[in-house]
Design a protein around this motif. Structure first.
Motif, PDB file in Angstrom:
ATOM      1  N   TRP A   1       4.429 -16.701   4.919  1.00  0.00           N
ATOM      2  CA  TRP A   1       4.741 -16.711   6.352  1.00  0.00           C
ATOM      3  C   TRP A   1       4.100 -17.909   7.049  1.00  0.00           C
ATOM      4  O   TRP A   1       4.763 -18.634   7.807  1.00  0.00           O
TER       5      TRP A   1
ATOM      6  N   ASN B   1      -0.811  -8.111   2.053  1.00  0.00           N
ATOM      7  CA  ASN B   1      -0.269  -8.831   0.905  1.00  0.00           C
ATOM      8  C   ASN B   1      -0.528 -10.315   1.135  1.00  0.00           C
ATOM      9  O   ASN B   1       0.155 -10.960   1.933  1.00  0.00           O
TER      10      ASN B   1
ATOM     11  N   GLU C   1       0.008 -12.931  -0.626  1.00  0.00           N
ATOM     12  CA  GLU C   1       1.117 -13.838  -0.940  1.00  0.00           C
ATOM     13  C   GLU C   1       2.136 -13.865   0.195  1.00  0.00           C
ATOM     14  O   GLU C   1       2.666 -14.923   0.546  1.00  0.00           O
ATOM     15  N   ALA C   2       2.411 -12.707   0.796  1.00  0.00           N
ATOM     16  CA  ALA C   2       3.351 -12.655   1.921  1.00  0.00           C
ATOM     17  C   ALA C   2       2.774 -13.385   3.134  1.00  0.00           C
ATOM     18  O   ALA C   2       3.491 -14.117   3.830  1.00  0.00           O
TER      19      ALA C   2
ATOM     20  N   GLU D   1       7.397  -5.530   4.476  1.00  0.00           N
ATOM     21  CA  GLU D   1       6.500  -6.157   3.507  1.00  0.00           C
ATOM     22  C   GLU D   1       6.702  -7.671   3.519  1.00  0.00           C
ATOM     23  O   GLU D   1       5.753  -8.438   3.490  1.00  0.00           O
ATOM     24  N   ALA D   2       7.957  -8.085   3.574  1.00  0.00           N
ATOM     25  CA  ALA D   2       8.277  -9.516   3.571  1.00  0.00           C
ATOM     26  C   ALA D   2       8.096 -10.084   4.967  1.00  0.00           C
ATOM     27  O   ALA D   2       8.317  -9.394   5.963  1.00  0.00           O
ATOM     28  N   PRO D   3       7.704 -11.353   5.062  1.00  0.00           N
ATOM     29  CA  PRO D   3       7.546 -11.974   6.371  1.00  0.00           C
ATOM     30  C   PRO D   3       8.879 -12.009   7.113  1.00  0.00           C
ATOM     31  O   PRO D   3       9.938 -12.116   6.495  1.00  0.00           O
TER      32      PRO D   3
ATOM     33  N   PRO E   1       2.972  -5.779   8.610  1.00  0.00           N
ATOM     34  CA  PRO E   1       3.206  -5.432   7.201  1.00  0.00           C
ATOM     35  C   PRO E   1       2.494  -4.122   6.853  1.00  0.00           C
ATOM     36  O   PRO E   1       1.442  -3.820   7.426  1.00  0.00           O
TER      37      PRO E   1
END
Length: 171
Positions: free
Chosen positions: A47, A40, A42-43, A20-22, A36
């Motif tokens: 990134w 998302n 925002e992610a 999920e996170a970069p 991902p």
């Protein structure tokens, strides 16, 4: 590489990171395929901003532009426009694939150096890209061959070149 649609091409690639996170920033010369589980925004923004802030040369490949935005050109993550505008001076190249010219950020077309235009079904998209490719939208110019494409280096103002397929383009 941002593989937001889960292309099977990357399924067994050792560079594939599914999170999920970069992924963290890489050392020079390294590469990663980020897949991902969800879109998302925002992610994606984090990134793209991290790449820009790294101030290191990079080639960023965005598999599908629609993944980093919603249904309007202004809904795309701000990090994308910043990377297109400022990253060029830092030797950060962005390669973006999209299947339409409508409802995308203005910078996606406004910051182009190279344009590859394939066959289009939508009249609006064809006219918009024909203006960039050929300087006019008066006559629709589809590639002659079924898998053909037009290429134009916009930064130099060269005339568009037609290629019968991707193999001949890459030769």
């Amino acid at each position: 590489i941002l593989d937001s649609k889960g292309d099977p091409l990357f399924n067994h690639d050792p560079r594939l990171t599914e999170s999920e996170a970069p992924p963290p920033m890489l050392a020079p010369g390294d590469s990663v395929v980020w897949r991902p589980p969800d879109d998302n925004l925002e992610a994606y923004d984090a990134w793209l901003n991290a790449i820009l802030k790294s101030r290191r040369p990079a080639i960023v490949f965005i598999d599908e532009l629609s993944s980093i935005g919603k249904t309007t050109g202004s809904s795309y993550v701000p990090g994308y426009a910043r990377l297109l505008k400022q990253g060029r001076a830092l030797k950060q190249c962005v390669i973006t694939l999209t299947q339409e010219a409508a409802y995308i950020p203005r910078q996606a077309l406004g910051q182009l150096d190279h344009l590859v235009r394939m066959r289009l079904l939508d009249e609006y998209d064809a006219k918009k890209l024909d203006r960039l490719t050929h300087g006019t939208d008066k006559v629709r110019r589809e590639p002659l061959r079924p898998h053909g494409l037009w290429y134009k280096r916009l930064a130099r103002g060269d005339a568009a070149q037609e290629f019968p397929d991707w193999r001949s383009f890459l030769e």
